[in-house]
Design a protein around this motif. Structure first.
Motif, mmCIF file in Angstrom:
data_model
loop_
_atom_site.group_PDB
_atom_site.id
_atom_site.type_symbol
_atom_site.label_atom_id
_atom_site.label_comp_id
_atom_site.label_asym_id
_atom_site.label_seq_id
_atom_site.Cartn_x
_atom_site.Cartn_y
_atom_site.Cartn_z
ATOM 1 N N PRO A 1 -2.301 9.532 18.887
ATOM 2 C CA PRO A 1 -1.021 10.115 19.290
ATOM 3 C C PRO A 1 -1.261 11.216 20.327
ATOM 4 C CG PRO A 1 -1.218 10.037 16.889
ATOM 5 C CD PRO A 1 -2.551 9.684 17.455
ATOM 6 N N ALA A 2 -0.317 11.399 21.230
ATOM 7 C CA ALA A 2 -0.468 12.401 22.290
ATOM 8 C C ALA A 2 -0.757 13.788 21.728
ATOM 9 C CB ALA A 2 0.781 12.423 23.163
ATOM 10 N N GLU A 3 -0.148 14.109 20.602
ATOM 11 C CA GLU A 3 -0.321 15.458 20.048
ATOM 12 C C GLU A 3 -1.684 15.693 19.406
ATOM 13 O OE1 GLU A 3 2.007 12.911 17.121
ATOM 14 O OE2 GLU A 3 2.200 13.389 19.237
ATOM 15 N N THR A 4 -2.455 14.633 19.144
ATOM 16 C CA THR A 4 -3.784 14.819 18.545
ATOM 17 C C THR A 4 -4.917 14.314 19.435
ATOM 18 O OG1 THR A 4 -3.718 12.716 17.352
ATOM 19 C CG2 THR A 4 -2.868 14.665 16.188
ATOM 20 N N ALA A 5 -4.614 13.770 20.604
ATOM 21 C CA ALA A 5 -5.652 13.152 21.446
ATOM 22 C C ALA A 5 -6.737 14.140 21.860
ATOM 23 C CB ALA A 5 -5.018 12.505 22.680
ATOM 24 N N ASN A 6 -6.365 15.336 22.288
ATOM 25 C CA ASN A 6 -7.377 16.320 22.704
ATOM 26 C C ASN A 6 -8.246 16.746 21.530
ATOM 27 O OD1 ASN A 6 -6.564 16.301 25.377
ATOM 28 N ND2 ASN A 6 -5.166 18.033 25.106
ATOM 29 N N GLU A 7 -7.619 16.993 20.404
ATOM 30 C CA GLU A 7 -8.365 17.377 19.204
ATOM 31 C C GLU A 7 -9.296 16.248 18.756
ATOM 32 O OE1 GLU A 7 -7.495 18.418 14.514
ATOM 33 O OE2 GLU A 7 -5.825 18.426 15.927
ATOM 34 N N ALA A 8 -8.810 15.020 18.825
ATOM 35 C CA ALA A 8 -9.628 13.868 18.443
ATOM 36 C C ALA A 8 -10.844 13.748 19.349
ATOM 37 C CB ALA A 8 -8.796 12.592 18.492
ATOM 38 N N CYS B 1 -29.300 2.960 16.845
ATOM 39 C CA CYS B 1 -28.335 3.343 17.875
ATOM 40 C C CYS B 1 -29.098 4.007 19.021
ATOM 41 C CB CYS B 1 -27.277 4.296 17.334
ATOM 42 S SG CYS B 1 -25.999 4.703 18.554
ATOM 43 N N GLN B 2 -29.104 3.353 20.159
ATOM 44 C CA GLN B 2 -29.837 3.862 21.324
ATOM 45 C C GLN B 2 -29.050 4.937 22.059
ATOM 46 O OE1 GLN B 2 -30.906 0.529 23.801
ATOM 47 N NE2 GLN B 2 -31.719 -0.625 22.068
ATOM 48 N N SER B 3 -27.725 4.799 22.093
ATOM 49 C CA SER B 3 -26.879 5.785 22.763
ATOM 50 C C SER B 3 -25.437 5.589 22.339
ATOM 51 C CB SER B 3 -27.001 5.670 24.284
ATOM 52 O OG SER B 3 -26.488 4.426 24.728
ATOM 53 N N GLU B 4 -24.643 6.653 22.539
ATOM 54 C CA GLU B 4 -23.220 6.602 22.220
ATOM 55 C C GLU B 4 -22.498 7.524 23.175
ATOM 56 O OE1 GLU B 4 -19.348 7.293 20.851
ATOM 57 O OE2 GLU B 4 -20.823 8.891 21.048
ATOM 58 N N GLU B 5 -21.384 7.049 23.721
ATOM 59 C CA GLU B 5 -20.545 7.852 24.608
ATOM 60 C C GLU B 5 -19.090 7.610 24.252
ATOM 61 O OE1 GLU B 5 -21.424 7.894 28.926
ATOM 62 O OE2 GLU B 5 -22.829 6.292 28.393
ATOM 63 N N LEU B 6 -18.271 8.629 24.471
ATOM 64 C CA LEU B 6 -16.838 8.472 24.322
ATOM 65 C C LEU B 6 -16.221 8.494 25.711
ATOM 66 C CD1 LEU B 6 -14.474 8.218 22.316
ATOM 67 C CD2 LEU B 6 -14.204 10.699 22.513
ATOM 68 N N LEU B 7 -15.460 7.461 26.015
ATOM 69 C CA LEU B 7 -14.776 7.355 27.302
ATOM 70 C C LEU B 7 -13.286 7.561 27.071
ATOM 71 C CD1 LEU B 7 -16.503 4.052 28.505
ATOM 72 C CD2 LEU B 7 -17.277 6.415 28.865
ATOM 73 N N ARG B 8 -12.647 8.278 28.002
ATOM 74 C CA ARG B 8 -11.210 8.500 27.921
ATOM 75 C C ARG B 8 -10.560 7.867 29.137
ATOM 76 N NH1 ARG B 8 -8.482 14.248 26.362
ATOM 77 N NH2 ARG B 8 -6.489 13.385 25.673
ATOM 78 N N CYS B 9 -9.483 7.138 28.928
ATOM 79 C CA CYS B 9 -8.792 6.462 30.011
ATOM 80 C C CYS B 9 -8.114 7.491 30.920
ATOM 81 C CB CYS B 9 -7.765 5.494 29.439
ATOM 82 S SG CYS B 9 -6.857 4.578 30.702
ATOM 83 N N SER B 10 -8.361 7.408 32.206
ATOM 84 C CA SER B 10 -7.751 8.318 33.176
ATOM 85 C C SER B 10 -6.253 8.058 33.313
ATOM 86 C CB SER B 10 -8.402 8.156 34.542
ATOM 87 O OG SER B 10 -9.758 8.476 34.482
ATOM 88 N N ASP B 11 -5.860 6.811 33.220
ATOM 89 C CA ASP B 11 -4.463 6.439 33.406
ATOM 90 C C ASP B 11 -3.610 6.650 32.152
ATOM 91 O OD1 ASP B 11 -4.949 5.584 36.059
ATOM 92 O OD2 ASP B 11 -5.667 3.657 35.300
ATOM 93 N N VAL B 12 -4.239 6.479 30.991
ATOM 94 C CA VAL B 12 -3.534 6.633 29.713
ATOM 95 C C VAL B 12 -4.410 7.526 28.831
ATOM 96 C CG1 VAL B 12 -2.470 5.433 27.755
ATOM 97 C CG2 VAL B 12 -2.596 4.302 29.988
ATOM 98 N N PRO B 13 -4.237 8.845 28.916
ATOM 99 C CA PRO B 13 -5.166 9.770 28.266
ATOM 100 C C PRO B 13 -5.174 9.770 26.741
ATOM 101 C CG PRO B 13 -3.399 10.970 29.346
ATOM 102 C CD PRO B 13 -3.231 9.530 29.706
ATOM 103 N N THR B 14 -4.377 8.921 26.124
ATOM 104 C CA THR B 14 -4.430 8.783 24.670
ATOM 105 C C THR B 14 -5.319 7.615 24.249
ATOM 106 O OG1 THR B 14 -2.431 7.425 24.683
ATOM 107 C CG2 THR B 14 -2.141 9.805 24.331
#
Length: 96
Positions: free
Chosen positions: A12-19, A37-50
């Motif tokens: 949800p938009a209200e928890t996306a930054n906290e998440a 696990c060799q590596s892990e990254e979190l990607l955030r969509c530029s167009d849909v930031p949630t």
């Protein structure tokens, strides 16, 4: 040959930054510390930031299977639920 595991999640938009912050501080390192696990990254969509993608590289399917049976996996899954993750989709990919 390593396997790439992509987990698509929407918050949800209200928890996306906290998440995102919680993932970077807690869940990502917890996953990255799992055997295989060799590596892990979190990607955030530029167009849909949630929308986010957890991009992890694993030694093999057995490593992923052991992770899915671990308490770390269940903790990560529960924290995702607490942050309101919806539309969670998991896919495994081989490099071509």
């Amino acid at each position: 040959m390593s396997i790439i595991r992509l987990v698509h999640m929407t918050y949800p938009a209200e928890t996306a930054n906290e998440a995102a912050e919680s993932w970077k501080k807690n869940r990502g390192p917890l996953m990255a510390g799992q055997a295989g696990c060799q590596s892990e990254e979190l990607l955030r969509c530029s167009d849909v930031p949630t929308e986010f993608v957890s991009y992890s590289v694993w030694d093999n399917e057995d490593s992923i299977r052991h992770y899915l049976e671990s308490s770390a996996y269940h903790r990560i899954r529960e924290e995702n639920r607490q942050k309101g993750a919806t539309h969670v989709t998991v896919r495994l990919y081989d490099r071509v």
